[in-house]
Motif scaffolding. Structure first.
Motif, PDB file in Angstrom:
ATOM      1  N   THR A 189       6.876  15.599  -4.130  1.00 34.08           N
ATOM      2  CA  THR A 189       7.499  14.949  -2.971  1.00 34.08           C
ATOM      3  C   THR A 189       6.510  14.849  -1.818  1.00 34.08           C
ATOM      4  O   THR A 189       6.363  13.786  -1.198  1.00 34.08           O
ATOM      5  CB  THR A 189       8.768  15.707  -2.535  1.00 34.08           C
ATOM      6  OG1 THR A 189       9.681  15.749  -3.637  1.00 34.08           O
ATOM      7  CG2 THR A 189       9.423  15.034  -1.348  1.00 34.08           C
ATOM      8  N   VAL A 190       5.844  15.952  -1.506  1.00 28.14           N
ATOM      9  CA  VAL A 190       4.837  15.952  -0.435  1.00 28.14           C
ATOM     10  C   VAL A 190       3.713  14.974  -0.780  1.00 28.14           C
ATOM     11  O   VAL A 190       3.262  14.197   0.068  1.00 28.14           O
ATOM     12  CB  VAL A 190       4.289  17.371  -0.182  1.00 28.14           C
ATOM     13  CG1 VAL A 190       3.090  17.339   0.750  1.00 28.14           C
ATOM     14  CG2 VAL A 190       5.381  18.262   0.387  1.00 28.14           C
ATOM     15  N   GLY A 191       3.254  15.009  -2.013  1.00 25.21           N
ATOM     16  CA  GLY A 191       2.203  14.081  -2.447  1.00 25.21           C
ATOM     17  C   GLY A 191       2.645  12.632  -2.311  1.00 25.21           C
ATOM     18  O   GLY A 191       1.858  11.773  -1.902  1.00 25.21           O
ATOM     19  N   GLY A 192       3.900  12.339  -2.638  1.00 25.35           N
ATOM     20  CA  GLY A 192       4.419  10.975  -2.509  1.00 25.35           C
ATOM     21  C   GLY A 192       4.469  10.512  -1.065  1.00 25.35           C
ATOM     22  O   GLY A 192       4.105   9.379  -0.747  1.00 25.35           O
ATOM     23  N   LEU A 238       2.041   7.216   3.214  1.00 21.36           N
ATOM     24  CA  LEU A 238       1.456   7.025   4.546  1.00 21.36           C
ATOM     25  C   LEU A 238       0.022   6.513   4.453  1.00 21.36           C
ATOM     26  O   LEU A 238      -0.348   5.544   5.125  1.00 21.36           O
ATOM     27  CB  LEU A 238       1.491   8.337   5.336  1.00 21.36           C
ATOM     28  CG  LEU A 238       2.879   8.815   5.784  1.00 21.36           C
ATOM     29  CD1 LEU A 238       2.793  10.221   6.381  1.00 21.36           C
ATOM     30  CD2 LEU A 238       3.459   7.847   6.792  1.00 21.36           C
ATOM     31  N   ALA A 239      -0.783   7.156   3.629  1.00 17.59           N
ATOM     32  CA  ALA A 239      -2.182   6.733   3.476  1.00 17.59           C
ATOM     33  C   ALA A 239      -2.267   5.334   2.885  1.00 17.59           C
ATOM     34  O   ALA A 239      -3.066   4.503   3.329  1.00 17.59           O
ATOM     35  CB  ALA A 239      -2.940   7.732   2.607  1.00 17.59           C
ATOM     36  N   GLY A 240      -1.435   5.046   1.902  1.00 18.02           N
ATOM     37  CA  GLY A 240      -1.442   3.716   1.282  1.00 18.02           C
ATOM     38  C   GLY A 240      -0.999   2.630   2.241  1.00 18.02           C
ATOM     39  O   GLY A 240      -1.543   1.521   2.229  1.00 18.02           O
ATOM     40  N   GLY A 241      -0.026   2.935   3.085  1.00 15.41           N
ATOM     41  CA  GLY A 241       0.427   1.955   4.080  1.00 15.41           C
ATOM     42  C   GLY A 241      -0.655   1.615   5.078  1.00 15.41           C
ATOM     43  O   GLY A 241      -0.873   0.447   5.413  1.00 15.41           O
ATOM     44  N   ILE A 242      -1.358   2.632   5.553  1.00 14.68           N
ATOM     45  CA  ILE A 242      -2.453   2.408   6.504  1.00 14.68           C
ATOM     46  C   ILE A 242      -3.575   1.609   5.836  1.00 14.68           C
ATOM     47  O   ILE A 242      -4.087   0.641   6.409  1.00 14.68           O
ATOM     48  CB  ILE A 242      -2.970   3.752   7.056  1.00 14.68           C
ATOM     49  CG1 ILE A 242      -1.896   4.388   7.939  1.00 14.68           C
ATOM     50  CG2 ILE A 242      -4.273   3.566   7.823  1.00 14.68           C
ATOM     51  CD1 ILE A 242      -2.162   5.835   8.318  1.00 14.68           C
ATOM     52  N   GLY A 262       0.814  -1.210   0.000  1.00 14.01           N
ATOM     53  CA  GLY A 262       0.000   0.000   0.000  1.00 14.01           C
ATOM     54  C   GLY A 262       0.846   1.257   0.000  1.00 14.01           C
ATOM     55  O   GLY A 262       0.537   2.242  -0.672  1.00 14.01           O
ATOM     56  N   ALA A 263       1.935   1.244   0.766  1.00 19.90           N
ATOM     57  CA  ALA A 263       2.823   2.411   0.828  1.00 19.90           C
ATOM     58  C   ALA A 263       3.491   2.671  -0.520  1.00 19.90           C
ATOM     59  O   ALA A 263       3.583   3.821  -0.964  1.00 19.90           O
ATOM     60  CB  ALA A 263       3.882   2.215   1.906  1.00 19.90           C
ATOM     61  N   VAL A 264       3.941   1.615  -1.178  1.00 18.42           N
ATOM     62  CA  VAL A 264       4.577   1.782  -2.492  1.00 18.42           C
ATOM     63  C   VAL A 264       3.565   2.333  -3.498  1.00 18.42           C
ATOM     64  O   VAL A 264       3.842   3.302  -4.210  1.00 18.42           O
ATOM     65  CB  VAL A 264       5.173   0.449  -2.981  1.00 18.42           C
ATOM     66  CG1 VAL A 264       5.592   0.536  -4.447  1.00 18.42           C
ATOM     67  CG2 VAL A 264       6.369   0.059  -2.120  1.00 18.42           C
ATOM     68  N   GLY A 265       2.379   1.706  -3.535  1.00 17.91           N
ATOM     69  CA  GLY A 265       1.356   2.171  -4.472  1.00 17.91           C
ATOM     70  C   GLY A 265       0.913   3.590  -4.173  1.00 17.91           C
ATOM     71  O   GLY A 265       0.788   4.427  -5.085  1.00 17.91           O
ATOM     72  N   GLY A 266       0.680   3.890  -2.897  1.00 14.86           N
ATOM     73  CA  GLY A 266       0.262   5.236  -2.517  1.00 14.86           C
ATOM     74  C   GLY A 266       1.327   6.263  -2.807  1.00 14.86           C
ATOM     75  O   GLY A 266       1.031   7.385  -3.239  1.00 14.86           O
ATOM     76  N   GLY A 267       2.581   5.913  -2.582  1.00 16.46           N
ATOM     77  CA  GLY A 267       3.679   6.835  -2.869  1.00 16.46           C
ATOM     78  C   GLY A 267       3.807   7.134  -4.343  1.00 16.46           C
ATOM     79  O   GLY A 267       4.031   8.284  -4.745  1.00 16.46           O
ATOM     80  N   LEU A 268       3.665   6.098  -5.160  1.00 23.31           N
ATOM     81  CA  LEU A 268       3.740   6.312  -6.611  1.00 23.31           C
ATOM     82  C   LEU A 268       2.591   7.179  -7.112  1.00 23.31           C
ATOM     83  O   LEU A 268       2.801   8.112  -7.895  1.00 23.31           O
ATOM     84  CB  LEU A 268       3.742   4.971  -7.344  1.00 23.31           C
ATOM     85  CG  LEU A 268       5.011   4.137  -7.198  1.00 23.31           C
ATOM     86  CD1 LEU A 268       4.819   2.759  -7.812  1.00 23.31           C
ATOM     87  CD2 LEU A 268       6.190   4.850  -7.831  1.00 23.31           C
ATOM     88  N   ILE A 269       1.393   6.884  -6.648  1.00 20.87           N
ATOM     89  CA  ILE A 269       0.242   7.685  -7.082  1.00 20.87           C
ATOM     90  C   ILE A 269       0.343   9.107  -6.547  1.00 20.87           C
ATOM     91  O   ILE A 269       0.110  10.082  -7.267  1.00 20.87           O
ATOM     92  CB  ILE A 269      -1.073   7.009  -6.640  1.00 20.87           C
ATOM     93  CG1 ILE A 269      -1.266   5.713  -7.418  1.00 20.87           C
ATOM     94  CG2 ILE A 269      -2.266   7.938  -6.844  1.00 20.87           C
ATOM     95  CD1 ILE A 269      -2.378   4.830  -6.901  1.00 20.87           C
ATOM     96  N   GLY A 270       0.722   9.240  -5.270  1.00 20.17           N
ATOM     97  CA  GLY A 270       0.833  10.570  -4.673  1.00 20.17           C
ATOM     98  C   GLY A 270       1.893  11.423  -5.331  1.00 20.17           C
ATOM     99  O   GLY A 270       1.762  12.652  -5.398  1.00 20.17           O
ATOM    100  N   SER A 271       2.948  10.797  -5.842  1.00 21.95           N
ATOM    101  CA  SER A 271       4.019  11.577  -6.461  1.00 21.95           C
ATOM    102  C   SER A 271       3.636  12.148  -7.824  1.00 21.95           C
ATOM    103  O   SER A 271       4.363  12.966  -8.374  1.00 21.95           O
ATOM    104  CB  SER A 271       5.284  10.729  -6.600  1.00 21.95           C
ATOM    105  OG  SER A 271       5.092   9.697  -7.547  1.00 21.95           O
ATOM    106  N   THR A 272       2.518  11.745  -8.352  1.00 23.77           N
ATOM    107  CA  THR A 272       2.062  12.294  -9.637  1.00 23.77           C
ATOM    108  C   THR A 272       1.215  13.550  -9.446  1.00 23.77           C
ATOM    109  O   THR A 272       0.867  14.203 -10.419  1.00 23.77           O
ATOM    110  CB  THR A 272       1.249  11.252 -10.426  1.00 23.77           C
ATOM    111  OG1 THR A 272       0.058  10.937  -9.701  1.00 23.77           O
ATOM    112  CG2 THR A 272       2.059  10.003 -10.688  1.00 23.77           C
TER     113      THR A 272
END
Length: 132
Positions: A37-40, A45-49, A18-28
């Protein structure tokens, strides 16, 4: 046999994925490198939870505890789902690898198995062949 509730696992796989997926999506999200960077970070964090919650929910469920008496008289407990529809008094095979699994065996139970029930969980620990 008796029904049991199986709690969900928290292995970290769901949180990590979830963290990897959320980070990738957030970084876009965002235009410059700071916003991405902030979005990632927020996405990770949100994806990990969310991933941890999903893993726990998917791995939680109902199963059966089977108390088995083997041919030598030793008893053991195996917890698994009962998709085979095993019943008390049925002979089973125990397969042990990285997990212990029961499967249906052919043939009748040995003489002396089945019948009366002793103390224990509402009638005593009963193995899948009907013994006490």
């Amino acid at each position: 046999m008796r029904p049991v509730a199986v709690s969900g696992t928290r292995s970290g796989i769901g949180a990590g994925a979830g963290a990897v997926g959320g980070g990738l999506i957030g970084s876009t999200i965002g235009g410059d490198w700071r916003a991405r960077t902030v979005g990632g970070v927020v996405g990770a964090l949100a994806g990990g939870i969310a991933g941890a919650a999903i893993e726990e929910g998917v791995t939680r469920g109902d199963a059966m505890e089977f108390i088995i008496r083997d041919d030598s008289g030793a008893t053991r407990s195996v917890i698994q789902t009962n998709e085979l529809g095993l019943t008390v008094g049925e002979r089973v095979l125990i397969t042990q690898g990285d997990r212990v699994r029961l499967s249906r065996a052919g043939g009748a139970a040995p003489v002396g198995y089945g019948g009366g029930y002793g103390g224990g969980y509402g009638g005593g620990p009963i193995d899948a062949r009907g013994g006490k």
